[in-house]
Design a protein around this motif. Structure first.
Motif, PDB file in Angstrom:
ATOM      1  N   ASP A 181      -6.361  -1.811   6.911  1.00 33.02           N
ATOM      2  CA  ASP A 181      -5.279  -1.025   6.316  1.00 33.02           C
ATOM      3  C   ASP A 181      -5.094   0.282   7.076  1.00 33.02           C
ATOM      4  OD1 ASP A 181      -5.202  -3.059   4.423  1.00 33.02           O
ATOM      5  OD2 ASP A 181      -6.395  -1.929   2.959  1.00 33.02           O
ATOM      6  N   ARG A 216      -6.315   0.311  -0.958  1.00 33.79           N
ATOM      7  CA  ARG A 216      -6.102  -0.891  -1.773  1.00 33.79           C
ATOM      8  C   ARG A 216      -6.967  -0.825  -3.031  1.00 33.79           C
ATOM      9  NH1 ARG A 216      -7.328  -6.151   0.910  1.00 33.79           N
ATOM     10  NH2 ARG A 216      -5.968  -5.360   2.557  1.00 33.79           N
ATOM     11  N   LEU A 218       0.849  -1.189   0.000  1.00 35.73           N
ATOM     12  CA  LEU A 218       0.000   0.000   0.000  1.00 35.73           C
ATOM     13  C   LEU A 218       0.881   1.234   0.000  1.00 35.73           C
ATOM     14  CD1 LEU A 218      -2.610  -1.158   2.687  1.00 35.73           C
ATOM     15  CD2 LEU A 218      -2.717  -1.472   0.197  1.00 35.73           C
ATOM     16  N   SER A 278      -1.425   1.920  -4.923  1.00 34.50           N
ATOM     17  CA  SER A 278      -1.473   0.741  -4.062  1.00 34.50           C
ATOM     18  C   SER A 278      -1.876  -0.498  -4.856  1.00 34.50           C
ATOM     19  CB  SER A 278      -2.469   0.953  -2.913  1.00 34.50           C
ATOM     20  OG  SER A 278      -1.992   1.921  -2.000  1.00 34.50           O
ATOM     21  N   GLY A 330      -3.712  -4.318  -5.319  1.00 37.07           N
ATOM     22  CA  GLY A 330      -5.038  -4.850  -5.024  1.00 37.07           C
ATOM     23  C   GLY A 330      -5.896  -4.894  -6.267  1.00 37.07           C
TER      24      GLY A 330
END
Length: 318
Positions: free
Chosen positions: A150, A131, A82, A136, A138
């Motif tokens: 997170d 995310r 992240l 980041s 994801g």
């Protein structure tokens, strides 16, 4: 008669396939990471409703880029990298605000117009990309549910960076607001979090999806939302009904400032009344700004917004 039953079976199969397709379509449209996200280095990705405030946005983003920032990174509980940016306070400070952006946005685009304000108030400003957003990692947007974990990770990052004697303020907008509300109810929320600003967050993921299906697509929640939820439980490992900030804030102990626009029809203004009423914090405030649509309170009622925020921070001795 035999032909009738064959036709009926075909129609039933088609209906089932259409329903399944609708559920898959909703899940992919709403929760799969977009192929192209907003570009924080330009002004091209702001919605048209932000046009009246463009001069202000341009000036604030220019200030941020001229000032400069540090790129930072953590690893989530499930192994995602992240990313975020950190703008240091003018002088060494133990105060840090962690600013969480909204749905399909990115940290810089959401908060570039807030960073100078917090900077001049003596805060370090930490702005993550959620995310499946921005820089980041994801593949799927978890709509503030896994984002709550997170958020805890970013709080611990700030404490490692600035010391355990630091104080933390959380500020979330829209889905970011739901994120900080969800984080507020976590048992391991660090005690250094001394206040939370929740701006235009939804009370429940299920209710929010149901509202958008009706508002934007004129669809009922059954069967589309139900099938999308089944897919979500398999892929993202949580239930839309479980993702309810109004339940999480029942366990909150941290002072809360709830903000919403009176003209918000994307996240209905009534939702802020639900989360405010449910919030277990002894100290909580609710401010509804007239004439402001979704995520517009800071711009439409700028002076009053800043005044309200500063008064809240003074009350909690930030």
């Amino acid at each position: 008669m035999e032909i009738f039953f064959k036709v009926l079976i075909v129609l039933i199969v088609l209906f089932v396939l259409i329903c399944i397709g609708a559920g898959i379509g909703m899940f992919c449209f709403a929760l799969k990471r977009p192929k192209k996200g907003p570009n924080p280095m330009t002004m091209d990705d702001y919605s048209e409703h932000m046009n009246p405030f463009m001069d202000f946005l341009v000036a604030e983003k220019k200030w941020l880029f001229d000032k400069g920032y540090e790129k930072v990174e953590i690893t989530s509980h499930d192994g995602l990298k992240l990313k975020g940016i950190l703008v240091y306070a003018p002088e060494e400070s133990k105060k840090t605000v962690i600013a969480i952006h909204g749905y399909k946005n990115c940290g810089i685009n959401e908060y570039s117009s807030y960073i100078r304000m917090y900077h001049e108030m003596g805060f370090n400003v930490l702005v993550p990309d959620d995310r499946a957003h921005g820089e980041s990692e994801g593949m799927f947007i978890t709509f503030a549910w896994w984002d709550r974990r997170d958020c805890i990770g970013w709080i611990n990052f700030a404490l490692d960076k600035f010391g355990k004697d630091s104080t933390i303020l959380l500020h979330g907008i829209s889905m970011g607001s739901a994120t900080v509300m969800n984080a507020s109810g976590e048992k391991d929320l660090p005690e250094q979090v001394k206040g939370i600003v929740s701006d235009c967050g939804y009370s429940s993921a299920w209710k929010q999806f149901r509202h958008v299906l009706k508002r934007n697509f004129h669809l009922h929640s059954f069967p589309t939302l139900y099938l999308a939820n089944i897919i979500n439980k398999i892929v993202c490992r949580y239930d839309f009904r479980e993702n309810a900030p109004m339940n999480q804030v029942k366990n909150a102990k941290v002072p809360f400032l709830f903000i919403h626009g009176a003209d918000d029809d994307f996240v209905p203004t009534e939702m802020v009344n639900e989360v405010f009423g449910a919030c277990g914090s002894e100290m909580k405030e609710l401010h509804i700004f007239p004439g402001a649509a979704h995520a517009e309170s800071y711009y439409v009622c700028h002076d009053e917004y800043v005044k309200t925020l500063k008064a809240f921070l003074n009350k909690i001795e930030f």
